[in-house]
Design an enzyme around this catalytic site. Structure first.
Site, PDB file in Angstrom:
ATOM      1  N   ILE A 218       1.170  -1.229  -0.517  1.00  0.00           N
ATOM      2  CA  ILE A 218      -0.466   0.124  -0.009  1.00  0.00           C
ATOM      3  C   ILE A 218       0.361   1.450   0.210  1.00  0.00           C
ATOM      4  O   ILE A 218       1.794   1.363   0.713  1.00  0.00           O
ATOM      5  CB  ILE A 218      -0.888   0.022   1.250  1.00  0.00           C
ATOM      6  CG1 ILE A 218      -1.782  -1.307   1.488  1.00  0.00           C
ATOM      7  CG2 ILE A 218      -1.229   1.492   1.344  1.00  0.00           C
ATOM      8  CD1 ILE A 218      -2.005  -1.601   2.924  1.00  0.00           C
ATOM      9  N   HIS A 219       0.361   1.926  -1.316  1.00  0.00           N
ATOM     10  CA  HIS A 219       1.637   3.395  -0.884  1.00  0.00           C
ATOM     11  C   HIS A 219       1.104   4.518  -2.016  1.00  0.00           C
ATOM     12  O   HIS A 219       1.420   5.981  -1.673  1.00  0.00           O
ATOM     13  CB  HIS A 219       2.771   3.498  -1.384  1.00  0.00           C
ATOM     14  CG  HIS A 219       3.110   2.935  -3.106  1.00  0.00           C
ATOM     15  ND1 HIS A 219       2.400   1.561  -3.501  1.00  0.00           N
ATOM     16  CD2 HIS A 219       3.587   3.945  -3.936  1.00  0.00           C
ATOM     17  CE1 HIS A 219       2.692   2.067  -4.918  1.00  0.00           C
ATOM     18  NE2 HIS A 219       3.077   4.094  -5.288  1.00  0.00           N
ATOM     19  N   ARG A 220      -0.474   4.390  -2.295  1.00  0.00           N
ATOM     20  CA  ARG A 220      -0.593   5.230  -3.593  1.00  0.00           C
ATOM     21  C   ARG A 220      -0.989   6.381  -2.425  1.00  0.00           C
ATOM     22  O   ARG A 220      -1.369   6.291  -1.300  1.00  0.00           O
ATOM     23  CB  ARG A 220      -2.049   4.393  -4.700  1.00  0.00           C
ATOM     24  CG  ARG A 220      -2.485   5.001  -5.142  1.00  0.00           C
ATOM     25  CD  ARG A 220      -1.635   4.991  -6.408  1.00  0.00           C
ATOM     26  NE  ARG A 220      -0.947   4.530  -7.260  1.00  0.00           N
ATOM     27  CZ  ARG A 220      -0.004   4.486  -7.764  1.00  0.00           C
ATOM     28  NH1 ARG A 220       0.669   5.445  -7.642  1.00  0.00           N
ATOM     29  NH2 ARG A 220       0.827   3.194  -7.295  1.00  0.00           N
ATOM     30  N   ARG A 255       6.316   6.119   2.779  1.00  0.00           N
ATOM     31  CA  ARG A 255       5.472   7.022   2.528  1.00  0.00           C
ATOM     32  C   ARG A 255       4.357   6.558   3.964  1.00  0.00           C
ATOM     33  O   ARG A 255       3.247   7.125   4.493  1.00  0.00           O
ATOM     34  CB  ARG A 255       4.674   6.797   1.383  1.00  0.00           C
ATOM     35  CG  ARG A 255       3.632   7.952   1.538  1.00  0.00           C
ATOM     36  CD  ARG A 255       2.884   8.421  -0.254  1.00  0.00           C
ATOM     37  NE  ARG A 255       2.056   9.003   0.587  1.00  0.00           N
ATOM     38  CZ  ARG A 255       2.021  10.237  -0.401  1.00  0.00           C
ATOM     39  NH1 ARG A 255       3.378  10.477  -1.530  1.00  0.00           N
ATOM     40  NH2 ARG A 255       1.528  11.407  -0.449  1.00  0.00           N
ATOM     41  N   ASP A 302      -1.961  -1.701  -3.447  1.00  0.00           N
ATOM     42  CA  ASP A 302      -2.413  -0.349  -4.980  1.00  0.00           C
ATOM     43  C   ASP A 302      -1.021   0.091  -5.806  1.00  0.00           C
ATOM     44  O   ASP A 302      -1.768   0.951  -6.271  1.00  0.00           O
ATOM     45  CB  ASP A 302      -3.007   0.463  -3.432  1.00  0.00           C
ATOM     46  CG  ASP A 302      -1.795   1.490  -2.689  1.00  0.00           C
ATOM     47  OD1 ASP A 302      -0.794   0.268  -2.892  1.00  0.00           O
ATOM     48  OD2 ASP A 302      -2.464   2.180  -1.967  1.00  0.00           O
TER      49      ASP A 302
END
Ligand code: UD1
Ligand code: UDP
Length: 380
Positions: A218-220, A255, A302
């Site tokens: 997950i990083h979006r 992030r 994502d």
């Protein structure tokens, strides 16, 4: 001999660059001189250096060390740095990958001083202009001289925006060449899979049981920066891990690690951290990632790249976004768009958990996209 400048900066670009550098080294070392510029968009060792070392990418000739900042500051600093290098080196082409701020910076710098741009991974669209990547890729495509699209949908998108795949040489930004050539990441997956099988220890290191764990990334920004979405995703992960008694392994983008503390409900965060079925790890190397992808039961992500790699390695994928650029894998039934919606994630898991993908068609070329791109740049 032609001279090309390749811009890398973010993790997926560094990995993609390995395919072209390898093709040059193997087939065209007497015809293409590649100069590599690293913008420094990603800079942690596990987001940058590990790939340069592990994937045999030549050491960057120029390092801009731009680092993290807001979109404007980060992109502007890159534009200034790249323009200086383009003026100094006067290359035949500037090669850009994907859709990051490093891609956009290269496109702006080169187009204004008339250096022909090669865009690898052209034509992909989410049709969601709130994504910074959608803006970056549209701007880059429309400034490019050679556009290489990995998929049939990418080609269709370009034609819909007025690109003509029948344009003839000599190409320019006003008469761009458009080519559907397959995906250089498919080239990379074929090349690095056997190397990963031999060298990666990640399955043993984390005591994972083959075909019995979920890989999640997950990083979006619209997931990490939006507490409602981030909580819904982690709530779903916790629920599925417990209900199915299955391990979920999550190599966390920096992030995301930073924003978990601020954007995840503190109770949920402590539940996640103390759940032995959920393993939060630092980012892993590409060879480890291939091992996780090819040994897991299912992927939840994502990421653009990870969705595709799930398909390359015959794993079903739950897409934690409201849309995807890689529509073919959804159309084939190998992936389901579940957004950040708990019910949809659960439904998708139930539908995909026993899917056998061995008979799914090849969608991403023949593993020789990088060679095709080099030949086209050379007009061979
Ligand atoms: C960028 C790309 C995205 C791509 C992703 C790949 C843009 C607009 N976005 O998103 O399309 O999918 O890379 O991973 O270009 N950070 C670190 N260490 C690093 C790099 C980043 O700690 O080495 C942290 C910083 O807090 C930074 C944040 O991650 O502010 C975001 O980094 P940034 O490069 O701006 O965007 P990504 O989310 O990585
Ligand atoms: N990747 C990796 N280690 C990780 C997470 C991802 O090597 O811990 C690789 C992944 O296999 C893929 C690429 O990074 O090749 C995808 O990058 P990312 O998800 O950061 O960006 P996106 O593809 O969404 O732009």
């Amino acid at each position: 001999m032609i001279k090309i400048i390749t811009v890398i900066g973010a993790r997926p670009q560094i990995i993609k660059a390995a395919a072209i550098s390898r093709a040059i080294n193997k087939h065209f070392s007497d015809k293409i001189n590649e100069i590599i510029v690293h913008t420094g968009q990603h800079y942690d060792n596990n987001m940058s250096r590990v790939f340069i070392e592990e994937l045999g990418i030549p050491e960057p000739d120029y390092k801009l060390n731009v680092g993290s900042a807001g979109h404007a500051q980060q992109t502007a600093q890159m534009i200034v740095g790249i323009e200086g290098i383009l003026k100094e080196t006067a290359p035949d082409y500037l090669v850009l990958y994907g859709d990051t701020n490093s891609t956009l910076a290269g496109a702006i710098a080169a187009s204004k001083i008339h250096i022909p741009i090669v865009h690898i991974e052209a034509g992909l669209r989410s049709f969601n202009k709130t994504m910074p990547e959608e803006i970056n890729r549209i701007m880059c495509d429309h400034a490019s001289t050679l556009l290489f699209t990995p998929t049939a949908t990418g080609l269709k998108n370009l034609i819909n925006e007025g690109f003509n795949p029948h344009n003839k040489f000599p190409f320019s930004a006003d008469n761009p060449g458009v080519f559907h050539c397959g995906d250089i990441m498919y080239d990379n997956s074929l090349h690095f899979k056997p190397i990963s099988l031999k060298s990666s220890k990640v399955i043993d290191d984390y005591k994972l049981e083959k075909d019995n764990f979920i890989l999640c990334t997950i990083h979006r920004d619209n997931n990490t920066d939006n507490p409602v979405r981030l909580n819904a995703i982690f709530h779903s992960l916790n629920k599925i891990a417990n209900a199915e008694n299955i391990t979920i392994i999550i190599p966390l983008h920096p992030r995301t690690s930073k924003l978990l503390n601020t954007n995840l409900n503190s109770e949920l965060l402590s539940t996640i951290v103390s759940n032995p079925l959920i393993k939060l790890l630092p980012p892993v190397s590409f060879l480890d990632m291939i091992s996780l992808e090819s040994n897991c039961k299912l992927v939840m992500t994502d990421s653009g790249g990870v969705q595709k790699e799930a398909y390359f390695f015959y794993k079903p994928c739950i897409i934690l976004r409201s849309e995807t650029e890689w529509v073919e894998i959804v159309e084939e039934g190998a992936a389901i768009i579940a957004n950040a919606d708990e019910d949809k994630i659960q439904d998708a898991y139930n539908k995909l958990k026993n899917l056998n993908m061995r008979t799914f068609p090849l969608l991403f070329g023949d593993g020789k996209a990088a060679e095709f791109i080099c030949k086209t740049m050379l007009h061979l």
